[in-house]
Structure formats: structure tokens, C-alpha cells
Design a protein around this motif. Structure first.
Motif, PDB file in Angstrom:
ATOM      1  N   ARG A 266       2.025  16.788  -7.497  1.00 30.66           N
ATOM      2  CA  ARG A 266       1.647  18.291  -7.018  1.00 30.66           C
ATOM      3  C   ARG A 266       0.736  18.282  -5.638  1.00 30.66           C
ATOM      4  N   GLN A 267      -0.334  17.445  -5.971  1.00 33.48           N
ATOM      5  CA  GLN A 267      -1.405  17.422  -4.965  1.00 33.48           C
ATOM      6  C   GLN A 267      -0.545  17.021  -3.418  1.00 33.48           C
TER       7      GLN A 267
ATOM      8  N   ARG B  79      -8.179  15.892   3.460  1.00 27.84           N
ATOM      9  CA  ARG B  79      -7.073  15.163   2.993  1.00 27.84           C
ATOM     10  C   ARG B  79      -7.263  13.505   3.032  1.00 27.84           C
TER      11      ARG B  79
ATOM     12  N   GLN C 119     -10.161   8.719  -3.982  1.00 22.22           N
ATOM     13  CA  GLN C 119      -9.707   8.173  -2.763  1.00 22.22           C
ATOM     14  C   GLN C 119     -10.623   9.020  -1.891  1.00 22.22           C
TER      15      GLN C 119
ATOM     16  N   SER D 288       2.372   2.567  -7.880  1.00 20.49           N
ATOM     17  CA  SER D 288       1.213   3.153  -7.940  1.00 20.49           C
ATOM     18  C   SER D 288       1.161   3.255  -9.481  1.00 20.49           C
TER      19      SER D 288
ATOM     20  N   LEU E 203     -11.211  16.917 -10.870  1.00 21.49           N
ATOM     21  CA  LEU E 203     -11.622  15.568 -10.179  1.00 21.49           C
ATOM     22  C   LEU E 203     -12.804  16.086  -9.088  1.00 21.49           C
ATOM     23  N   VAL E 204     -12.943  17.432  -9.043  1.00 27.72           N
ATOM     24  CA  VAL E 204     -14.057  17.949  -7.738  1.00 27.72           C
ATOM     25  C   VAL E 204     -15.333  17.391  -8.363  1.00 27.72           C
TER      26      VAL E 204
ATOM     27  N   ARG F  56      -2.446   6.589 -16.100  1.00 22.01           N
ATOM     28  CA  ARG F  56      -3.455   7.598 -16.221  1.00 22.01           C
ATOM     29  C   ARG F  56      -2.696   8.998 -17.276  1.00 22.01           C
TER      30      ARG F  56
ATOM     31  N   THR G  42      -2.800  24.242   2.114  1.00 26.81           N
ATOM     32  CA  THR G  42      -3.944  23.732   1.754  1.00 26.81           C
ATOM     33  C   THR G  42      -5.234  24.334   2.794  1.00 26.81           C
TER      34      THR G  42
ATOM     35  N   THR H  47     -13.436  18.671  -1.247  1.00 27.05           N
ATOM     36  CA  THR H  47     -12.957  18.702  -2.536  1.00 27.05           C
ATOM     37  C   THR H  47     -11.656  19.856  -2.563  1.00 27.05           C
TER      38      THR H  47
ATOM     39  N   GLY I  75       0.873  -1.215  -0.032  1.00 30.63           N
ATOM     40  CA  GLY I  75      -0.026  -0.038   0.002  1.00 30.63           C
ATOM     41  C   GLY I  75       0.765   1.363   0.087  1.00 30.63           C
TER      42      GLY I  75
ATOM     43  N   PRO J 273      -4.903   2.781  -1.422  1.00 28.22           N
ATOM     44  CA  PRO J 273      -5.222   4.081  -1.564  1.00 28.22           C
ATOM     45  C   PRO J 273      -4.254   4.815  -2.621  1.00 28.22           C
ATOM     46  N   ALA J 274      -2.814   4.129  -2.547  1.00 24.09           N
ATOM     47  CA  ALA J 274      -1.945   4.973  -3.316  1.00 24.09           C
ATOM     48  C   ALA J 274      -1.970   4.630  -4.884  1.00 24.09           C
ATOM     49  N   GLN J 275      -2.689   3.718  -5.000  1.00 23.05           N
ATOM     50  CA  GLN J 275      -3.310   3.275  -6.662  1.00 23.05           C
ATOM     51  C   GLN J 275      -4.374   4.093  -7.044  1.00 23.05           C
ATOM     52  N   LEU J 276      -4.996   5.020  -6.337  1.00 22.69           N
ATOM     53  CA  LEU J 276      -6.105   5.713  -6.500  1.00 22.69           C
ATOM     54  C   LEU J 276      -5.996   7.202  -6.858  1.00 22.69           C
ATOM     55  N   SER J 277      -6.791   7.726  -7.725  1.00 21.74           N
ATOM     56  CA  SER J 277      -6.601   9.293  -7.811  1.00 21.74           C
ATOM     57  C   SER J 277      -7.369   9.884  -6.660  1.00 21.74           C
ATOM     58  N   GLY J 278      -6.923  11.116  -6.548  1.00 23.54           N
ATOM     59  CA  GLY J 278      -7.433  12.050  -5.393  1.00 23.54           C
ATOM     60  C   GLY J 278      -9.003  11.925  -5.245  1.00 23.54           C
TER      61      GLY J 278
ATOM     62  N   ALA K 215      -1.692   2.528 -11.127  1.00 18.48           N
ATOM     63  CA  ALA K 215      -3.054   3.302 -11.853  1.00 18.48           C
ATOM     64  C   ALA K 215      -2.798   4.886 -12.132  1.00 18.48           C
ATOM     65  N   ARG K 216      -2.178   5.190 -11.033  1.00 19.39           N
ATOM     66  CA  ARG K 216      -1.719   6.990 -11.219  1.00 19.39           C
ATOM     67  C   ARG K 216      -0.783   7.067 -12.616  1.00 19.39           C
TER      68      ARG K 216
ATOM     69  N   ALA L 176      -8.728  19.454  -1.671  1.00 19.50           N
ATOM     70  CA  ALA L 176      -7.314  18.999  -2.074  1.00 19.50           C
ATOM     71  C   ALA L 176      -7.252  18.270  -3.256  1.00 19.50           C
ATOM     72  N   LEU L 177      -8.288  18.421  -4.073  1.00 15.41           N
ATOM     73  CA  LEU L 177      -8.522  17.815  -5.470  1.00 15.41           C
ATOM     74  C   LEU L 177      -8.079  18.607  -6.740  1.00 15.41           C
ATOM     75  N   ASP L 178      -7.620  18.109  -7.619  1.00 12.72           N
ATOM     76  CA  ASP L 178      -7.473  18.993  -8.895  1.00 12.72           C
ATOM     77  C   ASP L 178      -8.717  19.295  -9.691  1.00 12.72           C
TER      78      ASP L 178
END
Ligand code: ATP
Ligand code: MG
Lengths: 318, 270
Positions: free
Chosen positions: A298-299, B115, B172, A283, B201-202, A289, A309, B194, A278, B164-169, A285-286, B196-198
Motif C-alpha cells: 500500500r505504501q 521517500r 529503509q 523481498s 514504523l514512525v 513479517r 504523498t 516519516t 536488489g 532496500p527492497a528487503q527492508l521495511s519502510g 523479509a517483507r 511515507a511510513l505506516d
């Protein structure tokens, strides 16, 4: 077979003569060392070969492994308790933990082992009861704490002090947001620690604990201080003294310590992989894309910085 | 905008949240920071309240006081008729509740963080299953079935086995919403879900939240998505410097704000 990329670059590499010179020098030195080792008469390789698999030596390996694994297992449990005490709200628990770590890290393990060996002289009778009050239960120390247990407890008590600091660092490394999210789900503190915080702390705890285990393997050679006389180092030394051939038996001990260390290293790398799940760099998937590939990092950077933030305008600013 | 601030433990049946005179101070003595300065707020069951306000106005702190992540310095928080964190006995003496009881009170309240705070060592499905397994005592099969259903609801059926590390914001955050819903809450708190999201993705996260609002969930949402507030909110609350400055339906607060501070803020955000 047509290459979709036209004019693919085929260039010669940069000449690196220094690399070759360096490699040759190192190989020659290594060969000299091996030659010196193999041809040196005092190593008595015939004796080494003869006693390498001697039953006494093999049994001694067993005892050394039992001491290593046993004392580490006990030390890990004690260390988790000490680390949790150290983070507790209760000042008494914090103080006791601090004192324990101060004491057991601050005195040489050899000296501690001597004291453990003397425990039946210092405290001939051990009893459980109320201090200055009645006793519920008593026994003769030397019947219960044999040389083996004195050695194992001595090693474990000393090691727990070091591991406690490692565990504490691991617990501290986990983002407080994790415990908070778990709390918001209605989990109890004990559940949060066991299910959420400790598993994540393990990622930080395992690598140095692997080091400690390897270090413990060799520290068992000090149990002669108790004295406990069945471990690998004591046994090979005894044979060496009997044969008047100390050096080859030292070589045997070294070889076996190296073998066990190598096995422990394999185990450690598996554990690291397990607790790193984990968190990996895989990663996929990331990355797959494509397109906004730079964005997630960046996020992450923004989130990690933790300062910007909280700006409410961050997402509406064009 | 009902200002029902009676300090009774038994709230009228239609109120999900009743905040009365909430003060929150961090630290003690000279270093103390007075963050919330007397907040009164009621949230009817099934309604959506959006909280707006500049940075540092105490929006997050207020949400965290509702589910006892912070203990309040003064006032009372009543959720679904039950006072959070304290018990008033017959003689009028206030008792702190045992942490176990507080943990039980929190189960009725789901929370979604800016977050995400997903558990990184667990897959998406395991994240959703964790609390039902450990807290509600569901069987593994039931928890898994529920997780599948919830992940389907947030559009992530195909990501159940991802970490989670394999998912987009955005993904997640949707898992985080599913995780909170798995406790079957009566109230959902969202703290800038929303932010912390690009930008691209919001939308997917807001869509899930709109569905949730449509299903009748009581929600308190801290956000700067004015579009969302206008479309979904029953009540908009504008906070500044630890007090509620203005409150009312979106048409009033967003389009015809009475207070100068609200107008200044909206001018920045819009
Ligand atoms: N644990 C804490 N200790 C001390 N001060 C705190 C703590 N948490 C928050 N504060 C202070 O309380 C004030 C309000 O914080 P809060 O996070 O509630 O603001 P916010 O309205 O959510 O702002 P943002 O939009 O930036 O998230 C800030 O001035 C902050 O510095
Ligand atoms: Mg905030």
C-alpha cells in the motif's frame, strides 16, 4: 501422523478435454515436420554431418563471433556516449546525437556496409588536422581500414544508433530521486552517472541489448556487402556452391547460428540476474513479517502514485 | 528568534544556517511560479528547527534551496559561514561557483528524503559506504567499519547485507539516515522523514532522530509530528504560501500561536 488441518479438501479437477486434443494435434504436426525434414533427400544429411565440423566452417564461426562481439562492444560504448549527449544541456551535442541516430537508423545497414567497403575509394587518404587548415597526421585508407575493419565499423556504427535509444530509455527509467540523493551526498555528476544511474539503468538496458546481440549475430551475414568473405554465412555458401549442394550448407549455417544464439541467451539470463539484484521479488523479509503484509505494498502504491504523498495530513488522518 | 539578517558572508560563529531574503521562482515569464517569497531564517549551531506548514507552502523547496538542489532566485544561503553556490569578489561582482565546488559544499549537509531514495542496487551497508568511498576517498576497510558503526547506531546491525527492497519502510529510512551521517555532516535536513511510513514504523525513525538531536547535531526538520516538535525542537517555524508566518519556541508557536493561519493549521493537524 496427524494432519493439523482437519477435513482437508480432496476434490477432483475440472475435466479439460480441450487441452489433450490441443496437445495431440500440435505433437502430430511437429512429428510430421521432423519426419519431412529428416527423410527429405534434398537436405543431404550426410553432407550436413560431413561439413558441420569442417575446419573452414569452424574458422568462419570464429570470425562471425569476433564480428558480433567486437561490433557490439564498440556499439555499446558509442551508444552510451550518444545517449549522454542526447540528454546533455548542450544543444550542439544534443543535435549531433539526434542527427547520428536519424541517419544511421534511417538507412539500410546493407547500404551502409557497401559504403564502408568503398571508403578507400571515396577517401583514399585519411588525415587528422584542422578542417581547411594544416594536417597533423595522414594515412592511406586501404592500409588501415581493411575489409574486416570496414565490416566491424559498419556494423557497430549502425548498431550504436539503435542501442543509443535503448540506453536513453534505460537512463530515463531511473527515478530522478536517485540522482538527487547522490547529489545531496556531494557526488559529482560523472560519479552519479557511473555509480548510481547507469547500474540501475542496466536492468532496463540488458534485455533489449541481448536481443540486439542475437540480431547482430545474424546481421553479420550481410558483411558480404563490404565484401568481407570469412564469416559463417559467406563460408558455408562458398562451400555449397563449390559442391553444388547449397541446401545442406545452409542447414549447417542455420544449426550453428542456433547454437550460438542459445549460448548468448544463457549469457543474457545471467546478466539480467546480476543487474536485477536488489529489485527481485525475493523481498523475503517483507513477506515473512506476516501481519501487516499488505501494508508495504500500500505504501509503495502511495509512493508510486506520487500525488497523495504530498498531503501533509496523510499521516495524522486516522 | 534572532532576526539576524545581515547579508554578510561571515556569519557569527554560533549560526549554522543563515537564510536572507530567499525567493524562489520556478519557470520563466508567464508560466513562472513564485514559491518562496522572501524567507529569512537563522539556525544556531546545535539546535533543532522544525518547519510546519500546509501542503504547497514551500517547505521542501526551502530545504532544497539550503543544499543547492534548487538554485535560489534571490537572497543568500550561508551555511557555517560559507555562502552556498556563489562567490562575491572584491569588486562586488557575484560569481556562480563551479559544480565541483558546489558538490563539495553539499558534503557538509546531510539530507533525508520522504521517500528514502536508497540506492536499490546496493545493500544497506553499501548504501552507507558509497559516498565515503567515492567522495571522501576512504579506504574500503575504513568505510566498512564506519558503516557498521552507523548501522549499529540506527539499530540495524543485523540488516547490513539486505537490499532496500528487503527492508521495511522504517528500516529503509534509518539506513538513509545512516547514509547521510556517513559524510560526517554538520547539518542535517529532513523532509517529512516519516510521512511515507505506516504509523507503527514512525516511532523507530523518530527515536533515531531524537538521539541525533541529543548528540548535538544541527537539524532542520520538516514534519507534521507535533509531538516530536514539542519534545525536540528549539525553534518551530510555521510557513504558509512561501513566507514564514510565525516562528518561536514550541511552547509559543504550538501552544499559544499568535497568527490565525497557524491556529487553523494546528487545529487540522492536532
Ligand atoms: N520543480 C518545480 N516546478 C514547478 N513548481 C514546483 C516545483 N517544485 C515545487 N513546485 C511548486 O512549489 C510549491 C511548493 O512546493 P513544496 O514541495 O516546496 O511544498 P511543501 O510545503 O513541501 O508541500 P508538501 O507538504 O506537500 O510537501 C507547490 O505549489 C509546487 O507545485
Ligand atoms: Mg514537501
Amino acid at each position: 501422523m496427524s494432519d493439523p488441518i482437519p477435513n482437508r479438501i480432496h476434490a477432483r479437477g475440472v475435466p479439460r478435454p480441450g487441452r489433450w486434443v490441443g496437445a495431440v494435434v500440435v505433437v502430430v504436426i511437429a512429428a510430421m515436420a521432423i519426419h519431412g525434414l529428416v527423410t527429405n533427400e534434398t537436405f543431404r544429411w550426410d553432407t550436413v554431418w560431413l561439413y558441420l565440423r569442417d575446419i573452414v566452417v569452424i574458422r568462419a564461426i570464429g570470425w562471425t563471433l569476433i564480428l558480433t562481439v567486437g561490433s557490439m562492444a564498440l556499439a555499446v560504448v558509442m551508444a552510451v556516449v550518444l545517449a549522454i549527449m542526447r540528454r546533455s544541456d548542450n544543444p550542439v551535442l544534443r543535435g549531433v546525437s539526434w542527427f547520428y541516430i536519424w541517419f544511421f537508423r534511417g538507412t539500410p545497414v546493407y547500404v551502409q556496409l557497401v559504403f564502408w567497403g568503398l571508403i578507400s575509394v571515396l577517401y583514399p587518404r585519411l588525415s587528422i588536422g584542422i578542417p581547411f587548415g594544416p594536417e597533423f597526421f595522414a594515412f592511406t585508407t586501404k592500409d588501415v581500414i581493411t575489409a574486416f575493419w570496414a565490416a566491424l565499423l559498419g556494423l557497430a556504427f549502425n548498431e550504436a544508433a539503435y542501442l543509443a535509444e535503448i540506453v536513453r530509455a534505460g537512463l530515463t527509467s531511473v527515478d530522478p530521486g536517485q540522482a538527487e540523493a547522490a547529489k545531496a551526498l556531494g557526488m559529482k555528476d560523472a560519479t552519479i552517472l557511473r555509480r548510481i544511474v547507469l547500474p540501475q539503468a542496466m536492468r532496463v538496458i540488458v534485455p533489449p541489448t541481448g536481443n540486439e546481440t542475437i540480431s547482430m549475430l545474424k546481421t553479420t551475414s550481410l558483411v558480404t556487402a563490404v565484401p568481407f568473405t570469412l564469416d559463417l554465412f559467406y563460408a558455408t555458401n562458398a562451400i555449397g556452391n563449390r559442391l553444388y549442394q547449397t541446401v545442406p550448407l545452409l542447414v549447417i549455417a542455420s544449426i550453428w547460428y542456433l547454437v550460438i544464439t542459445s549460448i548468448l541467451m544463457v549469457g543474457q539470463s545471467y546478466l539480467e540476474k546480476y543487474y536485477g539484484r536488489g529489485f527481485g521479488t525475493e523481498s523475503s523479509a517483507r513477506r515473512r513479517r506476516g501481519g501487516p503484509g499488505g501494508r508495504p505494498s500500500r505504501q509503495a502504491a502511495i509512493a508510486a502514485a506520487g500525488t497523495t504523498t504530498d498531503d501533509p495530513f496523510i499521516e495524522v488522518t486516522p | 528568534m534572532t532576526a539576524d539578517t545581515r547579508p554578510t558572508a561571515a556569519a557569527p560563529a554560533d549560526l549554522m544556517v543563515e537564510l536572507t531574503g530567499i525567493h524562489k521562482e520556478f519557470g520563466h515569464g508567464h508560466g513562472a511560479v513564485h514559491v518562496l517569497r522572501g524567507v529569512d531564517l537563522t539556525v544556531p549551531r546545535g539546535s533543532v528547527t522544525v518547519i510546519l506548514g500546509p501542503s504547497g507552502s514551500g517547505k521542501s523547496t526551502l530545504l532544497r534551496c539550503i543544499n543547492e538542489l534548487e538554485d535560489i532566485t534571490a537572497g543568500s544561503v550561508v551555511v557555517d559561514g560559507e555562502r552556498m553556490g556563489y562567490r562575491l569578489d572584491d569588486k562586488g561582482v557575484l560569481h556562480r561557483l563551479h559544480p565541483k565546488v558546489i558538490a563539495r559544499q553539499r558534503r557538509r549537509i546531510g539530507m533525508v528524503f520522504q521517500r528514502f531514495h536508497l540506492f536499490p542496487h546496493l545493500t544497506a551497508a553499501e548504501n552507507v559506504m558509497e559516498a565515503p568511498l567515492r567522495v571522501r576517498g576512504l579506504s574500503k576497510d575504513d568505510a566498512r567499519a564506519q558503516a557498521e558503526e552507523l548501522l549499529h547506531r540506527v539499530g540495524l546491525s543485523d540488516r547490513a547485507g539486505h537490499y532496500p527492497a528487503q527492508l521495511s519502510g522504517g528500516q529503509q529510512q534509518r539506513v538513509a539516515i545512516a547514509r547521510a551521517l556517513a559524510m560526517d555532516p554538520e547539518l542535517m535536513l529532513f523532509d517529512e522523514p516519516t510521512s511515507a511510513l505506516d504509523p507503527e514504523l514512525v516511532g523507530e525513525v523518530l527515536a533515531v532522530m531524537k538521539d541525533l538531536a541529543k548528540s548535538g547535531m544541527t537539524m532542520i526538520v520538516v514534519t507534521h509530528e507535533i509531538g516530536f516538535a514539542r519534545e525536540v525542537a528549539d525553534d518551530v517555524v510555521f510557513m504558509d504560501q512561501g513566507v514564514v508566518v510565525e516562528q518561536g519556541p514550541p511552547s509559543a508557536v504550538l501552544d499559544a500561536p499568535r497568527e490565525r493561519r497557524t491556529r487553523d493549521f494546528l487545529a487540522h493537524v492536532l
